[in-house]
Scaffold this motif. Structure first.
Motif, PDB file in Angstrom:
ATOM      1  N   ASP A   1      -3.034  -1.975  -0.231  1.00 31.01           N
ATOM      2  CA  ASP A   1      -2.009  -2.799   0.434  1.00 31.01           C
ATOM      3  C   ASP A   1      -0.612  -2.401  -0.002  1.00 31.01           C
ATOM      4  O   ASP A   1       0.291  -2.226   0.819  1.00 31.01           O
ATOM      5  N   LEU A   2      -0.453  -2.290  -1.315  1.00 28.22           N
ATOM      6  CA  LEU A   2       0.872  -1.983  -1.841  1.00 28.22           C
ATOM      7  C   LEU A   2       1.317  -0.598  -1.394  1.00 28.22           C
ATOM      8  O   LEU A   2       2.487  -0.362  -1.095  1.00 28.22           O
ATOM      9  N   GLN A   3       0.359   0.311  -1.344  1.00 25.03           N
ATOM     10  CA  GLN A   3       0.689   1.660  -0.912  1.00 25.03           C
ATOM     11  C   GLN A   3       1.215   1.639   0.512  1.00 25.03           C
ATOM     12  O   GLN A   3       2.215   2.270   0.830  1.00 25.03           O
ATOM     13  N   ARG A   4       0.561   0.889   1.362  1.00 21.32           N
ATOM     14  CA  ARG A   4       0.991   0.784   2.755  1.00 21.32           C
ATOM     15  C   ARG A   4       2.382   0.149   2.816  1.00 21.32           C
ATOM     16  O   ARG A   4       3.273   0.622   3.487  1.00 21.32           O
ATOM     17  N   GLU A   5       2.546  -0.934   2.055  1.00 24.12           N
ATOM     18  CA  GLU A   5       3.810  -1.662   2.087  1.00 24.12           C
ATOM     19  C   GLU A   5       4.991  -0.771   1.693  1.00 24.12           C
ATOM     20  O   GLU A   5       6.049  -0.821   2.303  1.00 24.12           O
ATOM     21  N   PHE A   6       4.810   0.043   0.682  1.00 20.69           N
ATOM     22  CA  PHE A   6       5.915   0.885   0.217  1.00 20.69           C
ATOM     23  C   PHE A   6       5.893   2.283   0.804  1.00 20.69           C
ATOM     24  O   PHE A   6       6.698   3.134   0.423  1.00 20.69           O
ATOM     25  N   ASN A   7       4.914   2.546   1.655  1.00 18.63           N
ATOM     26  CA  ASN A   7       4.791   3.863   2.264  1.00 18.63           C
ATOM     27  C   ASN A   7       4.759   4.987   1.225  1.00 18.63           C
ATOM     28  O   ASN A   7       5.422   6.010   1.356  1.00 18.63           O
ATOM     29  N   MET A   8       3.967   4.761   0.186  1.00 17.97           N
ATOM     30  CA  MET A   8       3.878   5.760  -0.883  1.00 17.97           C
ATOM     31  C   MET A   8       2.769   6.749  -0.582  1.00 17.97           C
ATOM     32  O   MET A   8       1.835   6.456   0.149  1.00 17.97           O
ATOM     33  N   GLY A   9       2.873   7.921  -1.198  1.00 21.60           N
ATOM     34  CA  GLY A   9       1.733   8.833  -1.202  1.00 21.60           C
ATOM     35  C   GLY A   9       0.792   8.387  -2.310  1.00 21.60           C
ATOM     36  O   GLY A   9       1.246   7.876  -3.330  1.00 21.60           O
ATOM     37  N   LEU A  10      -0.510   8.559  -2.107  1.00 21.27           N
ATOM     38  CA  LEU A  10      -1.465   8.151  -3.141  1.00 21.27           C
ATOM     39  C   LEU A  10      -2.501   9.245  -3.336  1.00 21.27           C
ATOM     40  O   LEU A  10      -3.106   9.716  -2.376  1.00 21.27           O
TER      41      LEU A  10
END
Ligand SMILES: Nc1ncnc2c1ncn2[C@@H]1O[C@H](COP(=O)(O)OP(=O)(O)OP(=O)(O)O)[C@@H](O)[C@H]1O
Ligand code: SF4
Ligand SMILES: [Mg+2]
Lengths: 325, 309
Positions: free
Chosen positions: A199-208
């Protein structure tokens, strides 16, 4: 521009038993907002690659004889120590497997979170502490304000891993590397923690970059997969395509070894043999001693990572047959 | 926490009574006689001796003497020296601060130098510096402290003339430097090795990897994250070490002629002055108990996983 691009990365360890070539020419890319899952058996070099990206390899004994790690197009391996330090934690953050040992036992979690703001942003103690509480709220730790002064041992495993996630998230980095973030947790909390991270990755548009053994998790959250074997990437592909039709016998073996509901009762497949000793990797295709379809050429010639489709690669001499089956 | 401290303080009472009784009995069992010693070479008159003994209560049975001593003690009376007629309290209050000063000096030196040497060797484990420090500490551990004392005295006082061979003025920290270093030597070696091992081990800990991954400057990784964890075992050691330092001070004071409790206890033993010996020994026991309590409390501050209740 590509967020992270690892090009032909090599990592050696100079040990008493000789040179361990833990990573032998790894290539992968991650874009903003994208999740790359890195799969592979124990010792295949997943963590070492991640540590090299993060800049936390033990050097010595580690050495990077060759390769590039481009972050926003800039090679981090040629940067000064100070430049790299400023990227670490702030723009690329990492989450480790065992949150209990990864948190400092004698400092409160609030202090350890606040430290990010104090060091990287020069925030005052008070400001930093307020932000620490905010972060704990964000990763859904109940009664964050009351618990900010507690110590790691006072939290449950799942809560501790949330704190690690909060710490990684603190400065809203562009890239997060999670090295088996749920392996040490109870099965019941694994899913919650993974969901939070996604969820957080999506919210901040981060690469994971998600390193894991859990193929179930991969199917749920990853966009693409890199399968590692003996320090190399043997197959990369978008998740769906790889699950549908693997192009490498090793990947095929991995997929066949997951328990599936529709095949209940059938005996599980297991890849025969053991992962190679990294100080004595077999010649040719490193997988050949265990490969059910190996032929003579596999013992002498190293298969390159061949393009087998749109955004897909396989390092097998016989990928066509494997894919076509 | 408060209850814990109270319990620890209460526990000191039996230890206190036990140790005074033990030393009292040992003094009683020693051959020789404090009153006869008064007469020196002269042949004493047995009747006179008996009279003095009766007057001092020395003819009473052991338990009665001990009882008199204890009741006196609780009224703040440590007894009186037989030969000098000085109150024991006065003798101790003169000698004790000298020894405390020497011990504290040695203690501070042990902590500062030991932790620093240990930290640097631990950070550079198995490098040249570490190897040199290892040999150095081995030397300090294997050479008895009186040998080291005489050696230093010979070298720095008689050969080089940097310091005076004996201490004239125990207020002068410069004069106390050499005895303090000699006194500290053994503890210094232990603290160095302990810190070194602890630092080298913690350096490989996961939370240090996290601290580096957070992008903290090295100063902070070492100073905040590494050092604090590494010092926990060292602090425990230091707690028990204060007592040994005080005991060691007795020997060191002899070499450098420092007029502290070492000298006093030596003279008192020669003259069989029971109350003086018991008073000093008890005081050392109390210092030891209080120091270890303080260290246990400090331990809880350093390591939040420790809880006292
Ligand atoms: N500090 C080190 N010194 C020497 N060898 C090392 C070191 N770190 C890793 N290696 C070696 O590098 C190889 C790859 O290790 P790595 O930790 O990357 O495996 P992994 O794929 O993460 O496995 P796992 O799933 O068990 O975490 C292993 O053979 C390991 O022994
Ligand atoms: S190259 Fe040969 S040994 Fe390697 S995976 Fe392909 S078939 Fe098997
Ligand atoms: Mg790993």
């Amino acid at each position: 521009m590509t967020l992270l691009e690892v090009r032909d990365l090599h990592v050696d360890f100079h040990t008493r038993d000789g040179i361990v070539k833990a990573v032998n020419g790894v290539n992968y890319q991650v874009e903003a907002g994208e999740t790359l899952a890195v799969l592979g058996e124990s010792g295949s070099g997943k963590s070492v690659t991640a540590q090299a990206v993060m800049g936390i390899l033990d050097m010595p004994p580690g050495r990077i004889p060759k390769g590039e790690i481009l972050f926003h197009g800039e090679d981090m391996l040629t940067m000064s120590k100070e430049e790299r330090r400023k990227i670490r934690g702030a723009r690329i953050a990492m989450i480790f497997q065992d949150a209990l040992s990864s948190l400092n036992p004698v400092l409160s979690v609030g202090y350890q979170l606040a430290e990010m703001f104090r060091v990287h942003q020069g925030a005052s103690r008070k400001e930093a502490k307020a932000k620490a509480v905010e972060l704990m709220d964000r990763v859904k730790i109940p009664a964050a304000k009351a618990r900010v002064s507690d110590y790691p041992h006072q939290f449950s495993g799942g809560m501790r891993q949330r704190i690690m996630i909060a710490m990684a998230l603190a400065l809203e980095p562009d890239l997060i590397i999670a090295d088996e973030p749920t392996t040490a947790l109870d099965v019941t909390v694994q899913a919650q923690v993974m969901e939070l991270l996604a969820d957080l990755q999506r919210e901040f548009n981060m690469g994971l970059i998600l390193i894991t053994h859990d193929l179930g998790v991969v199917a749920d959250v990853a966009d693409k997969i890199a399968v590692m074997y003996a320090g190399r990437i043997v197959e990369t592909a978008p998740v769906k395509e790889l699950y549908k039709a693997p192009a490498h016998p090793y990947t095929k073996g991995l997929l066949e070894s997951i328990p599936r509901l529709d095949q209940k009762g059938k005996e599980l497949y297991a890849i025969q043999g053991l992962p190679p000793n990294m100080a004595k990797v077999p010649d040719g295709c490193a997988f050949h001693p265990r490969c059910p379809v190996a032929r003579d050429v596999c013992r002498s010639e190293l298969p390159p990572l061949a393009e087998v489709g749109e955004g897909r690669g396989s390092a097998c001499h016989f990928w066509k047959e494997t894919l076509g089956e | 926490m408060g209850r814990y401290v109270a319990r620890r303080l209460l526990q000191m009472i039996p230890v206190f009574i036990g140790s005074t009784l033990l030393i009292f009995c040992m003094m009683f069992a020693l051959p020789g006689d404090p009153v006869a010693a008064l007469f020196g070479e002269k042949k004493p008159d047995p009747a006179q001796i008996a009279a003095i003994k009766h007057q001092l209560g020395l003819d009473l049975p052991l338990w009665h003497q001990y009882w008199n001593y204890l009741t006196g003690l609780f009224q703040g009376d440590f007894g009186t020296q037989i030969a000098t007629q000085r109150p024991v309290a006065e003798v101790i209050s003169q000698a004790f601060p000298v020894t405390v000063r020497l011990t504290l000096f040695a203690f501070v030196f042990t902590v500062l130098a030991g932790v620093l040497l240990g930290l640097v060797s631990g950070l550079f484990a198995d490098k040249v510096f570490d190897r040199v420090v290892l040999i150095f500490t081995l030397l300090l551990i294997s050479v008895p402290s009186f040998v080291l004392g005489y050696l230093f005295q010979y070298l720095f006082a008689f050969q080089l003339g940097w310091v005076t061979p004996t201490v004239q003025d125990s207020q002068d920290l410069g004069q106390l430097l050499l005895p303090a270093i000699v006194l500290a030597a053994l503890s210094l070696a232990y603290v160095t090795r302990l810190t070194r091992t602890s630092v080298a081990e913690n350096l490989r800990a996961d939370y240090i990897r996290t601290a580096i991954a957070k992008g903290l400057p090295r100063r902070r990784v070492v100073g905040v994250h590494l050092l604090r964890n590494s010092l926990i075992p060292v602090v425990t050691f230091l707690g028990t070490d204060i007592g040994s330092l005080m005991a060691g001070a007795v020997v060191t004071e002899g070499i450098f002629n420092v007029h502290g409790i070492g000298n006093t206890i030596f003279e008192a033993l020669n003259r069989r002055e029971g109350s003086t010996v018991v008073g000093i020994a008890t005081l050392i026991v109390i210092v030891y108990l209080v120091a270890s309590l303080l260290v246990d409390l400090l331990y809880a501050v350093l390591d939040p996983r420790i809880r006292y209740d």
